[in-house]
Design a protein around this motif. Structure first.
Motif, PDB file in Angstrom:
ATOM      1  N   ALA A  57       6.431 -34.246   8.972  1.00 38.03           N
ATOM      2  CA  ALA A  57       6.391 -32.847   8.545  1.00 38.03           C
ATOM      3  C   ALA A  57       7.043 -32.682   7.176  1.00 38.03           C
ATOM      4  O   ALA A  57       6.493 -32.011   6.291  1.00 38.03           O
ATOM      5  CB  ALA A  57       7.076 -31.949   9.569  1.00 38.03           C
ATOM      6  N   CYS A  58       8.199 -33.285   6.982  1.00 37.35           N
ATOM      7  CA  CYS A  58       8.909 -33.155   5.709  1.00 37.35           C
ATOM      8  C   CYS A  58       8.136 -33.811   4.575  1.00 37.35           C
ATOM      9  O   CYS A  58       8.080 -33.268   3.464  1.00 37.35           O
ATOM     10  CB  CYS A  58      10.309 -33.744   5.818  1.00 37.35           C
ATOM     11  SG  CYS A  58      11.432 -32.734   6.799  1.00 37.35           S
ATOM     12  N   ASP A  59       7.538 -34.972   4.834  1.00 40.15           N
ATOM     13  CA  ASP A  59       6.723 -35.614   3.809  1.00 40.15           C
ATOM     14  C   ASP A  59       5.550 -34.722   3.406  1.00 40.15           C
ATOM     15  O   ASP A  59       5.188 -34.640   2.237  1.00 40.15           O
ATOM     16  CB  ASP A  59       6.201 -36.973   4.294  1.00 40.15           C
ATOM     17  CG  ASP A  59       7.284 -38.042   4.341  1.00 40.15           C
ATOM     18  OD1 ASP A  59       8.397 -37.820   3.813  1.00 40.15           O
ATOM     19  OD2 ASP A  59       7.005 -39.118   4.910  1.00 40.15           O
ATOM     20  N   THR A  60       4.977 -34.021   4.363  1.00 38.63           N
ATOM     21  CA  THR A  60       3.834 -33.153   4.092  1.00 38.63           C
ATOM     22  C   THR A  60       4.222 -31.914   3.303  1.00 38.63           C
ATOM     23  O   THR A  60       3.524 -31.529   2.373  1.00 38.63           O
ATOM     24  CB  THR A  60       3.150 -32.742   5.416  1.00 38.63           C
ATOM     25  OG1 THR A  60       2.690 -33.925   6.069  1.00 38.63           O
ATOM     26  CG2 THR A  60       1.983 -31.806   5.163  1.00 38.63           C
ATOM     27  N   VAL A  61       5.339 -31.281   3.669  1.00 40.66           N
ATOM     28  CA  VAL A  61       5.717 -30.021   3.013  1.00 40.66           C
ATOM     29  C   VAL A  61       6.687 -30.212   1.855  1.00 40.66           C
ATOM     30  O   VAL A  61       7.042 -29.245   1.182  1.00 40.66           O
ATOM     31  CB  VAL A  61       6.260 -28.976   4.013  1.00 40.66           C
ATOM     32  CG1 VAL A  61       5.242 -28.684   5.094  1.00 40.66           C
ATOM     33  CG2 VAL A  61       7.578 -29.388   4.613  1.00 40.66           C
ATOM     34  N   GLY A  62       7.116 -31.443   1.606  1.00 44.07           N
ATOM     35  CA  GLY A  62       7.962 -31.722   0.445  1.00 44.07           C
ATOM     36  C   GLY A  62       9.433 -31.399   0.625  1.00 44.07           C
ATOM     37  O   GLY A  62      10.077 -30.926  -0.303  1.00 44.07           O
ATOM     38  N   LEU A  63       9.961 -31.670   1.809  1.00 45.98           N
ATOM     39  CA  LEU A  63      11.385 -31.456   2.081  1.00 45.98           C
ATOM     40  C   LEU A  63      12.076 -32.796   2.256  1.00 45.98           C
ATOM     41  O   LEU A  63      11.460 -33.764   2.701  1.00 45.98           O
ATOM     42  CB  LEU A  63      11.580 -30.680   3.387  1.00 45.98           C
ATOM     43  CG  LEU A  63      11.222 -29.220   3.440  1.00 45.98           C
ATOM     44  CD1 LEU A  63      11.438 -28.702   4.860  1.00 45.98           C
ATOM     45  CD2 LEU A  63      12.038 -28.415   2.468  1.00 45.98           C
ATOM     46  N   ARG A  64      13.372 -32.828   1.957  1.00 42.07           N
ATOM     47  CA  ARG A  64      14.189 -33.964   2.372  1.00 42.07           C
ATOM     48  C   ARG A  64      14.367 -33.832   3.886  1.00 42.07           C
ATOM     49  O   ARG A  64      14.410 -32.732   4.423  1.00 42.07           O
ATOM     50  CB  ARG A  64      15.537 -33.960   1.651  1.00 42.07           C
ATOM     51  CG  ARG A  64      15.407 -34.244   0.155  1.00 42.07           C
ATOM     52  CD  ARG A  64      16.749 -34.463  -0.527  1.00 42.07           C
ATOM     53  NE  ARG A  64      17.823 -33.624  -0.047  1.00 42.07           N
ATOM     54  CZ  ARG A  64      18.186 -32.455  -0.592  1.00 42.07           C
ATOM     55  NH1 ARG A  64      17.551 -31.985  -1.647  1.00 42.07           N
ATOM     56  NH2 ARG A  64      19.191 -31.769  -0.081  1.00 42.07           N
ATOM     57  N   TYR A  65      14.501 -34.953   4.553  1.00 45.78           N
ATOM     58  CA  TYR A  65      14.503 -34.946   6.019  1.00 45.78           C
ATOM     59  C   TYR A  65      15.603 -34.068   6.609  1.00 45.78           C
ATOM     60  O   TYR A  65      15.376 -33.361   7.591  1.00 45.78           O
ATOM     61  CB  TYR A  65      14.604 -36.368   6.560  1.00 45.78           C
ATOM     62  CG  TYR A  65      13.515 -37.271   6.017  1.00 45.78           C
ATOM     63  CD1 TYR A  65      12.201 -36.834   5.907  1.00 45.78           C
ATOM     64  CD2 TYR A  65      13.810 -38.547   5.582  1.00 45.78           C
ATOM     65  CE1 TYR A  65      11.200 -37.640   5.403  1.00 45.78           C
ATOM     66  CE2 TYR A  65      12.811 -39.380   5.074  1.00 45.78           C
ATOM     67  CZ  TYR A  65      11.513 -38.919   4.982  1.00 45.78           C
ATOM     68  OH  TYR A  65      10.527 -39.724   4.479  1.00 45.78           O
ATOM     69  N   GLU A  66      16.761 -34.082   6.009  1.00 46.59           N
ATOM     70  CA  GLU A  66      17.867 -33.284   6.550  1.00 46.59           C
ATOM     71  C   GLU A  66      17.677 -31.776   6.325  1.00 46.59           C
ATOM     72  O   GLU A  66      18.336 -30.955   6.960  1.00 46.59           O
ATOM     73  CB  GLU A  66      19.208 -33.741   5.961  1.00 46.59           C
ATOM     74  CG  GLU A  66      19.389 -33.456   4.494  1.00 46.59           C
ATOM     75  CD  GLU A  66      18.802 -34.500   3.542  1.00 46.59           C
ATOM     76  OE1 GLU A  66      19.039 -34.367   2.335  1.00 46.59           O
ATOM     77  OE2 GLU A  66      18.113 -35.438   3.992  1.00 46.59           O
ATOM     78  N   GLN A  67      16.772 -31.405   5.455  1.00 48.40           N
ATOM     79  CA  GLN A  67      16.576 -29.986   5.158  1.00 48.40           C
ATOM     80  C   GLN A  67      15.862 -29.236   6.273  1.00 48.40           C
ATOM     81  O   GLN A  67      16.015 -28.023   6.386  1.00 48.40           O
ATOM     82  CB  GLN A  67      15.805 -29.813   3.846  1.00 48.40           C
ATOM     83  CG  GLN A  67      16.630 -30.161   2.631  1.00 48.40           C
ATOM     84  CD  GLN A  67      15.847 -30.014   1.348  1.00 48.40           C
ATOM     85  OE1 GLN A  67      14.710 -30.469   1.236  1.00 48.40           O
ATOM     86  NE2 GLN A  67      16.461 -29.366   0.375  1.00 48.40           N
ATOM     87  N   LEU A  68      15.107 -29.926   7.116  1.00 47.40           N
ATOM     88  CA  LEU A  68      14.386 -29.223   8.173  1.00 47.40           C
ATOM     89  C   LEU A  68      15.364 -28.532   9.126  1.00 47.40           C
ATOM     90  O   LEU A  68      15.122 -27.406   9.554  1.00 47.40           O
ATOM     91  CB  LEU A  68      13.460 -30.174   8.926  1.00 47.40           C
ATOM     92  CG  LEU A  68      12.414 -29.497   9.803  1.00 47.40           C
ATOM     93  CD1 LEU A  68      11.521 -28.571   8.990  1.00 47.40           C
ATOM     94  CD2 LEU A  68      11.587 -30.526  10.531  1.00 47.40           C
ATOM     95  N   ALA A  69      16.462 -29.177   9.430  1.00 49.88           N
ATOM     96  CA  ALA A  69      17.475 -28.547  10.287  1.00 49.88           C
ATOM     97  C   ALA A  69      18.096 -27.339   9.596  1.00 49.88           C
ATOM     98  O   ALA A  69      18.435 -26.352  10.244  1.00 49.88           O
ATOM     99  CB  ALA A  69      18.549 -29.557  10.671  1.00 49.88           C
ATOM    100  N   MET A  70      18.226 -27.393   8.278  1.00 49.90           N
ATOM    101  CA  MET A  70      18.759 -26.247   7.528  1.00 49.90           C
ATOM    102  C   MET A  70      17.788 -25.072   7.577  1.00 49.90           C
ATOM    103  O   MET A  70      18.201 -23.911   7.689  1.00 49.90           O
ATOM    104  CB  MET A  70      19.034 -26.651   6.087  1.00 49.90           C
ATOM    105  CG  MET A  70      20.118 -27.675   5.931  1.00 49.90           C
ATOM    106  SD  MET A  70      20.249 -28.146   4.191  1.00 49.90           S
ATOM    107  CE  MET A  70      21.134 -29.670   4.332  1.00 49.90           C
ATOM    108  N   VAL A  71      16.500 -25.381   7.485  1.00 49.01           N
ATOM    109  CA  VAL A  71      15.484 -24.328   7.591  1.00 49.01           C
ATOM    110  C   VAL A  71      15.564 -23.703   8.973  1.00 49.01           C
ATOM    111  O   VAL A  71      15.545 -22.477   9.115  1.00 49.01           O
ATOM    112  CB  VAL A  71      14.074 -24.892   7.311  1.00 49.01           C
ATOM    113  CG1 VAL A  71      13.006 -23.849   7.579  1.00 49.01           C
ATOM    114  CG2 VAL A  71      13.975 -25.396   5.872  1.00 49.01           C
ATOM    115  N   ARG A  72      15.690 -24.535  10.009  1.00 50.68           N
ATOM    116  CA  ARG A  72      15.799 -24.016  11.371  1.00 50.68           C
ATOM    117  C   ARG A  72      17.005 -23.100  11.512  1.00 50.68           C
ATOM    118  O   ARG A  72      16.931 -22.059  12.151  1.00 50.68           O
ATOM    119  CB  ARG A  72      15.894 -25.179  12.376  1.00 50.68           C
ATOM    120  CG  ARG A  72      16.114 -24.724  13.810  1.00 50.68           C
ATOM    121  CD  ARG A  72      14.983 -23.819  14.262  1.00 50.68           C
ATOM    122  NE  ARG A  72      15.201 -23.233  15.552  1.00 50.68           N
ATOM    123  CZ  ARG A  72      15.510 -21.937  15.757  1.00 50.68           C
ATOM    124  NH1 ARG A  72      15.668 -21.108  14.735  1.00 50.68           N
ATOM    125  NH2 ARG A  72      15.646 -21.479  16.974  1.00 50.68           N
ATOM    126  N   ALA A  73      18.114 -23.478  10.906  1.00 52.03           N
ATOM    127  CA  ALA A  73      19.334 -22.676  11.001  1.00 52.03           C
ATOM    128  C   ALA A  73      19.179 -21.312  10.350  1.00 52.03           C
ATOM    129  O   ALA A  73      19.871 -20.362  10.720  1.00 52.03           O
ATOM    130  CB  ALA A  73      20.503 -23.430  10.374  1.00 52.03           C
TER     131      ALA A  73
END
Length: 94
Positions: free
Chosen positions: A67-83
């Motif tokens: 998912a992160c590779d597709t949308v251009g996020l660093r892997y740890e950022q997905l949890a930040m988005v969730r927060a």
């Protein structure tokens, strides 16, 4: 990474788009959530629902990476988005 709730929703929608593009994984999500295809479209603008999409993706490291590779996020950022979405607050029990 500082996120507004609006930016977090946009990223979560991108992740939902990634999820929807994988028929097998989408089927797993739909089965786990109990949603029908029409429900998916109807709830896509609900920040609580978008949080549940991210909760699902965050269950598996391979999904996070894809998912992160597709949308251009660093892997740890997905949890930040969730927060940044409803229900994603850190709970401290002490």
């Amino acid at each position: 990474m500082q996120l507004t709730s609006e930016r977090a929703e946009i990223i979560a929608l991108q992740v939902l788009g990634w999820l929807a593009s994988d028929d097998d994984l989408l089927g797993v999500f739909m089965g786990a959530s109990g949603l029908a295809e029409g429900d998916l479209r109807a709830r896509a603008q609900d920040p609580h629902f978008l949080g549940s999409v991210l909760d699902f993706v965050l269950m598996d490291d391979a999904w996070v990476v894809a998912a992160c590779d597709t949308v251009g996020l660093r892997y740890e950022q997905l949890a930040m988005v969730r927060a940044a979405l409803p229900g994603g607050e850190q709970v401290h029990w002490t």
